[in-house]
Design a protein around this motif. Structure first.
Motif, PDB file in Angstrom:
ATOM      1  N   ASP A 177      41.950  24.003  41.973  1.00  0.00           N
ATOM      2  CA  ASP A 177      42.288  25.383  41.619  1.00  0.00           C
ATOM      3  C   ASP A 177      41.003  26.138  41.314  1.00  0.00           C
ATOM      4  O   ASP A 177      40.355  25.894  40.297  1.00  0.00           O
ATOM      5  CB  ASP A 177      43.221  25.409  40.409  1.00  0.00           C
ATOM      6  CG  ASP A 177      43.734  26.812  40.100  1.00  0.00           C
ATOM      7  OD1 ASP A 177      43.378  27.758  40.841  1.00  0.00           O
ATOM      8  OD2 ASP A 177      44.493  26.973  39.132  1.00  0.00           O
ATOM      9  N   ALA A 178      40.653  27.063  42.205  1.00  0.00           N
ATOM     10  CA  ALA A 178      39.412  27.825  42.042  1.00  0.00           C
ATOM     11  C   ALA A 178      39.592  29.077  41.204  1.00  0.00           C
ATOM     12  O   ALA A 178      38.603  29.715  40.824  1.00  0.00           O
ATOM     13  CB  ALA A 178      38.843  28.208  43.409  1.00  0.00           C
ATOM     14  N   ASN A 179      40.852  29.476  40.918  1.00  0.00           N
ATOM     15  CA  ASN A 179      41.108  30.672  40.102  1.00  0.00           C
ATOM     16  C   ASN A 179      40.288  31.874  40.554  1.00  0.00           C
ATOM     17  O   ASN A 179      39.643  32.551  39.745  1.00  0.00           O
ATOM     18  CB  ASN A 179      40.861  30.385  38.620  1.00  0.00           C
ATOM     19  CG  ASN A 179      41.989  29.606  37.972  1.00  0.00           C
ATOM     20  OD1 ASN A 179      41.769  28.490  37.501  1.00  0.00           O
ATOM     21  ND2 ASN A 179      43.193  30.152  37.945  1.00  0.00           N
ATOM     22  N   GLU A 203      44.049  25.833  45.606  1.00  0.00           N
ATOM     23  CA  GLU A 203      44.767  26.976  45.039  1.00  0.00           C
ATOM     24  C   GLU A 203      43.839  28.166  44.866  1.00  0.00           C
ATOM     25  O   GLU A 203      42.760  28.046  44.290  1.00  0.00           O
ATOM     26  CB  GLU A 203      45.307  26.553  43.657  1.00  0.00           C
ATOM     27  CG  GLU A 203      46.734  26.941  43.395  1.00  0.00           C
ATOM     28  CD  GLU A 203      47.152  26.538  41.996  1.00  0.00           C
ATOM     29  OE1 GLU A 203      47.707  27.402  41.290  1.00  0.00           O
ATOM     30  OE2 GLU A 203      46.924  25.386  41.602  1.00  0.00           O
ATOM     31  N   GLN A 204      44.280  29.317  45.345  1.00  0.00           N
ATOM     32  CA  GLN A 204      43.673  30.635  45.141  1.00  0.00           C
ATOM     33  C   GLN A 204      42.145  30.603  45.171  1.00  0.00           C
ATOM     34  O   GLN A 204      41.480  30.876  44.179  1.00  0.00           O
ATOM     35  CB  GLN A 204      44.147  31.238  43.822  1.00  0.00           C
ATOM     36  CG  GLN A 204      43.911  32.742  43.738  1.00  0.00           C
ATOM     37  CD  GLN A 204      44.744  33.554  44.720  1.00  0.00           C
ATOM     38  OE1 GLN A 204      45.917  33.285  44.906  1.00  0.00           O
ATOM     39  NE2 GLN A 204      44.135  34.555  45.343  1.00  0.00           N
ATOM     40  N   PRO A 205      41.548  30.330  46.333  1.00  0.00           N
ATOM     41  CA  PRO A 205      40.090  30.273  46.389  1.00  0.00           C
ATOM     42  C   PRO A 205      39.413  31.635  46.254  1.00  0.00           C
ATOM     43  O   PRO A 205      38.338  31.739  45.662  1.00  0.00           O
ATOM     44  CB  PRO A 205      39.822  29.662  47.770  1.00  0.00           C
ATOM     45  CG  PRO A 205      41.045  29.954  48.572  1.00  0.00           C
ATOM     46  CD  PRO A 205      42.185  29.927  47.604  1.00  0.00           C
ATOM     47  N   LEU A 206      40.037  32.692  46.802  1.00  0.00           N
ATOM     48  CA  LEU A 206      39.443  34.027  46.793  1.00  0.00           C
ATOM     49  C   LEU A 206      40.218  34.961  45.871  1.00  0.00           C
ATOM     50  O   LEU A 206      41.393  34.728  45.575  1.00  0.00           O
ATOM     51  CB  LEU A 206      39.451  34.609  48.214  1.00  0.00           C
ATOM     52  CG  LEU A 206      38.621  33.868  49.260  1.00  0.00           C
ATOM     53  CD1 LEU A 206      38.852  34.476  50.643  1.00  0.00           C
ATOM     54  CD2 LEU A 206      37.146  33.879  48.906  1.00  0.00           C
ATOM     55  N   ALA A 225      48.664  30.152  47.355  1.00  0.00           N
ATOM     56  CA  ALA A 225      48.509  31.413  46.629  1.00  0.00           C
ATOM     57  C   ALA A 225      48.974  31.247  45.190  1.00  0.00           C
ATOM     58  O   ALA A 225      50.019  30.664  44.930  1.00  0.00           O
ATOM     59  CB  ALA A 225      49.315  32.515  47.302  1.00  0.00           C
ATOM     60  N   ASP A 226      48.186  31.774  44.255  1.00  0.00           N
ATOM     61  CA  ASP A 226      48.615  31.852  42.859  1.00  0.00           C
ATOM     62  C   ASP A 226      48.518  33.299  42.400  1.00  0.00           C
ATOM     63  O   ASP A 226      49.507  34.025  42.368  1.00  0.00           O
ATOM     64  CB  ASP A 226      47.778  30.928  41.982  1.00  0.00           C
ATOM     65  CG  ASP A 226      48.248  30.925  40.515  1.00  0.00           C
ATOM     66  OD1 ASP A 226      49.181  31.678  40.178  1.00  0.00           O
ATOM     67  OD2 ASP A 226      47.679  30.181  39.703  1.00  0.00           O
ATOM     68  N   GLU A 227      47.320  33.768  42.106  1.00  0.00           N
ATOM     69  CA  GLU A 227      47.175  35.152  41.658  1.00  0.00           C
ATOM     70  C   GLU A 227      47.598  36.166  42.726  1.00  0.00           C
ATOM     71  O   GLU A 227      47.887  37.327  42.410  1.00  0.00           O
ATOM     72  CB  GLU A 227      45.735  35.418  41.214  1.00  0.00           C
ATOM     73  CG  GLU A 227      45.360  34.801  39.876  1.00  0.00           C
ATOM     74  CD  GLU A 227      44.900  33.358  39.959  1.00  0.00           C
ATOM     75  OE1 GLU A 227      44.433  32.825  38.941  1.00  0.00           O
ATOM     76  OE2 GLU A 227      45.001  32.743  41.056  1.00  0.00           O
ATOM     77  N   VAL A 245      52.820  28.478  47.951  1.00  0.00           N
ATOM     78  CA  VAL A 245      52.797  29.482  46.881  1.00  0.00           C
ATOM     79  C   VAL A 245      53.082  28.793  45.557  1.00  0.00           C
ATOM     80  O   VAL A 245      53.902  27.878  45.481  1.00  0.00           O
ATOM     81  CB  VAL A 245      53.824  30.612  47.119  1.00  0.00           C
ATOM     82  CG1 VAL A 245      53.429  31.453  48.320  1.00  0.00           C
ATOM     83  CG2 VAL A 245      55.242  30.070  47.286  1.00  0.00           C
ATOM     84  N   ASN A 246      52.381  29.244  44.524  1.00  0.00           N
ATOM     85  CA  ASN A 246      52.583  28.741  43.167  1.00  0.00           C
ATOM     86  C   ASN A 246      53.512  29.699  42.433  1.00  0.00           C
ATOM     87  O   ASN A 246      53.148  30.847  42.171  1.00  0.00           O
ATOM     88  CB  ASN A 246      51.243  28.626  42.435  1.00  0.00           C
ATOM     89  CG  ASN A 246      51.364  27.930  41.090  1.00  0.00           C
ATOM     90  OD1 ASN A 246      52.448  27.794  40.534  1.00  0.00           O
ATOM     91  ND2 ASN A 246      50.247  27.489  40.547  1.00  0.00           N
TER      92      ASN A 246
END
Length: 329
Positions: A177-179, A203-206, A225-227, A245-246
């Motif tokens: 998870d790169a947030n 998770e959500q690299p960009l 995808a998270d954020e 998707v998270n």
């Protein structure tokens, strides 16, 4: 005549065991907001975690909840709640409290009330906080017996971090998870490093809103995808960028929307992760209803606390078990 609903809400603080660090910073306590809705001598409970990333604060969330007393007194129910409040932490707490109250009033478990399959014990990920490669390797080594680990990364030096973690846990399945901490310049290199280390999912690299590059490159492993994903309406626009998707109740604004979101995500071909914030078992319990649809379950929030609330979920080795009715649902 049915009595009106009474809402009581409050801010609670739960110490974290040590420190929890992601790319956006470090915290030593989980700040949650509790909603309790009572009617006819029964009480339904819900918990949320306001998230500064989305402009939420505990105080504003509490005020938003308190403003819902008048609509509840006038008969607002869970279905009307979905349009009366926007998605987010406050609606999550109230949605889950109303669901808990519905189940108690009906004398049924909530999954039977909703026509969903009963949740079963399942494997949950366990999170390794962002730190130096050496510190992350040491933390990983202590939990290398766990089959699924979620590794927080944070930008520069992530290649060394993931290599160190993989060496410390050669048998574990890894989620990274790169947030939102990677850039267009580092994306492909970091994805390759993860693929070389046998990572299962990134998770959500960009940053959300700046993730169009994901549609133009060859992704060497699934990206989640998270954020970038919040509710059902945000799903269709992500199909060319993400493989998974998270779903988090605090983003979706409650279990009601999260269930609709999981069904829609499946129909669109996304893999599903069920995620959480650092919080007590009361936040995790409603999310257990989604685990049967999930490829990945990340409901380890209580394991990161110094103590959980009384009557919390049962965690046994790598498994998390469905809630008892006294906790929720």
């Amino acid at each position: 005549m049915t009595s009106s609903k009474l809402l009581v809400s409050r801010i609670e603080r739960w110490p974290i065991a040590g420190r929890f660090t992601i790319s956006r910073g470090t915290k030593t306590q989980a700040v949650t907001v509790m909603a309790e809705v009572s009617q006819g001598g029964l009480i339904g409970r819900g918990e949320c975690v306001p998230y500064p990333r989305y402009g939420e604060t505990p105080e504003a969330t509490l005020a938003t909840l308190q403003s819902m007393q008048a609509p509840l007194s006038r008969g607002l129910d869970r279905r009307a709640l979905q349009t009366a409040m926007p998605p987010g932490a406050a609606r999550n707490a109230l949605d889950c409290a109303l669901l808990d109250l519905e189940a108690k009033t009906a004398g049924q478990r909530v999954w039977n009330l909703l026509g969903r399959a009963a949740p079963e014990p399942c494997t949950t990920a366990y999170t390794i906080s962002l730190a130096s490669p050496e510190a992350m390797a040491a933390a990983t080594e202590r939990v290398a017996h766990r089959p699924l680990l979620k590794i927080k990364l944070g930008g520069q030096g992530d290649g060394a971090r993931i290599a160190a973690v993989r060496k410390a846990a050669p048998q574990s399945q890894l989620i990274v998870d790169a947030n939102e901490a990677w850039t267009s310049d580092t994306l492909e290199q970091n994805l390759k490093g993860c693929a070389d280390a046998g990572v299962t999912l990134v998770e959500q690299p960009l940053p959300a809103g700046q993730d169009e590059l994901l549609a133009r490159i060859r992704r060497p492993l699934p990206v989640c995808a998270d954020e970038s994903v919040h509710d059902s309406a945000s799903l269709p626009g992500l199909r060319d960028r993400y493989d998974a998707v998270n779903i988090k109740l605090d983003k979706a604004g409650g279990l009601t929307e999260a269930m609709a979101m999981a069904d829609a995500a499946q129909a669109l071909g996304f893999q599903i992760m069920i995620g959480c914030m650092v919080a007590t078992s009361l936040s995790m319990a409603p999310a257990m209803l989604l685990t049967r649809q999930a490829r990945f379950v990340d409901l380890d929030g209580p394991l990161l606390l110094a103590r959980d609330r009384d009557g919390g979920l049962r965690y046994d080795h790598n498994m998390v078990y469905p809630p008892e009715a006294a906790l929720w649902g």
